[in-house]
Design an enzyme around this catalytic site. Structure first.
Site, PDB file in Angstrom:
ATOM      1  CB  SER A   1     -43.710 -38.141 108.800  1.00 26.51           C
ATOM      2  OG  SER A   1     -44.419 -39.219 108.531  1.00 26.51           O
TER       3      SER A   1
ATOM      4  CG  ASP B   1     -51.094 -40.549 112.713  1.00 31.81           C
ATOM      5  OD1 ASP B   1     -50.980 -41.607 112.617  1.00 31.81           O
ATOM      6  OD2 ASP B   1     -50.541 -39.550 112.245  1.00 31.81           O
TER       7      ASP B   1
ATOM      8  CG  HIS C   1     -47.156 -40.228 111.490  1.00 33.85           C
ATOM      9  ND1 HIS C   1     -48.210 -39.737 111.503  1.00 33.85           N
ATOM     10  CD2 HIS C   1     -46.315 -40.263 110.667  1.00 33.85           C
ATOM     11  CE1 HIS C   1     -47.870 -38.783 110.387  1.00 33.85           C
ATOM     12  NE2 HIS C   1     -46.583 -39.300 109.799  1.00 33.85           N
TER      13      HIS C   1
END
Length: 263
Positions: A40, A238, A241
Site C-alpha cells: 500500500s 491511521d 501509511h
C-alpha cells in the site's frame, strides 16, 4: 523533365527520408520505464482519511507531459495521481512516491528521455504472495512485457513492501531470503540480470517484528540493489501509511538512489 523539377523532387524526397529517419530514431529511443511494485505505501495512501482521498496534489506530484502511466487497460496515458487507482482498485488510493520520483528524476537531467511508470503494487500483500508463479508475480511480468511493446527500456524496479510481514515472527525471519529470491527471479524472467532495484526500508508496520524486517531490507546483499530508509518519515492518521509529505520524500530519495546508478 527540366532540371528545376528534378531539383524540387530530389529536395522533397530528401525531406521525406530525413523526417522518416528522425521519427524512427525517436521510436527506437522510446521511454525509460520504471516498475512500481509492493504494497500500500507504494500504491499510495498519502492524503487518505476515513477512506477518502483529500485530492491534494503537492507540487512534486504535478502531471508532466514527459511522465506517462501504464493503465489497467495496458495503454499509456499522461500520469496523474492516484497512479494505482485502477490497479489497487479494491482500496482507496492517494499520493504515492511514483510521481515525486519521476519529476525528481527529470530535474536531474539524466538524459533518459520520457518516463513511463508501470503501477503494479497491491495493498496488504506479503512477500510470499509475490513469489514466482503467483498471480501478483505473473501480473507484474505481464504488465512489464506489455509496457515494452511500444519501445523503451526498463530502467529499474521501485519496491516498497514488508509491513504485512511484520505480523509473524516466522515471516519476518524468512523475509530476507524470500525478498532476495523475488529480486533474482524477476530479473531472470525479464532477462535483465543487472536490473537496478530500489527498495524502501519500512517506516511503519502492521505487527511487532518491524526491526527484523527492516534489518533484512537494509542487509540485502545483491548487486545493483539500493535501499532508502523511510524511518522517521511522517505517518498519516491511521498510524501505518505515510502521509503525503512522507510519500513525496520517499519518492525523492528513490530518485537520488537511481541517479547513483546513472553516475
Amino acid at each position: 523533365m527540366s532540371s528545376l523539377i528534378w531539383l524540387v523532387l530530389l529536395s522533397c524526397s530528401t525531406l521525406v527520408i530525413s523526417t522518416k529517419t528522425a521519427s524512427e530514431a525517436n521510436a527506437s529511443q522510446g521511454k525509460s520505464i520504471f516498475i512500481l511494485a509492493g504494497q500500500s505505501n507504494m500504491a499510495g495512501r498519502g492524503g487518505i482519511k476515513r477512506g477518502m482521498w483529500d485530492r491534494y496534489v503537492p507540487p512534486e506530484c504535478k502531471p508532466s507531459q514527459k511522465v506517462l502511466r501504464f493503465n489497467a487497460q495496458q495503454k499509456w496515458e499522461k500520469a496523474q495521481p492516484p497512479l494505482h487507482r485502477d490497479i489497487d482498485y479494491l482500496k482507496t488510493c492517494g499520493i504515492g512516491p511514483g510521481l515525486a520520483f519521476a519529476n525528481s528524476v527529470l530535474k536531474k537531467n539524466l538524459s533518459i528521455g520520457d518516463i513511463g511508470l508501470v503501477p503494479c503494487a497491491i495493498g496488504g500483500t506479503q512477500i510470499s504472495e509475490w513469489r514466482r508463479g503467483g498471480p501478483l508475480y505473473k501480473q507484474l511480468l505481464s504488465r512489464a512485457h506489455a509496457a515494452l511493446q511500444g519501445g523503451g527500456i526498463i530502467r529499474a524496479i521501485l519496491w516498497y513492501q514488508g509491513e504485512s510481514d511484520t505480523r509473524s515472527q516466522e515471516d519476518a525471519k524468512l523475509y530476507k531470503s524470500r525478498l532476495q529470491k523475488f529480486f533474482t527471479d524477476i530479473r531472470s524472467d525479464l532477462k535483465l540480470p543487472k536490473l537496478p532495484v530500489i527498495q524502501v526500508a519500512l517506516a511503519s508496520a502492521e505487527g511487532p517484528y518491524i526491526d527484523e524486517v527492516r534489518k533484512a531490507q537494509l542487509e540485502i546483499d545483491l548487486p545493483n540493489v539500493k535501499c532508502v530508509d523511510a524511518k522517521g518519515m511522517k505517518i498519516g492518521h491511521d498510524g501505518l501509511h505515510l502521509s503525503t509529505d512522507g510519500e513525496v520524500q520517499v519518492g525523492k530519495m528513490m530518485a537520488d538512489a537511481f541517479a547513483q546508478f546513472m553516475a
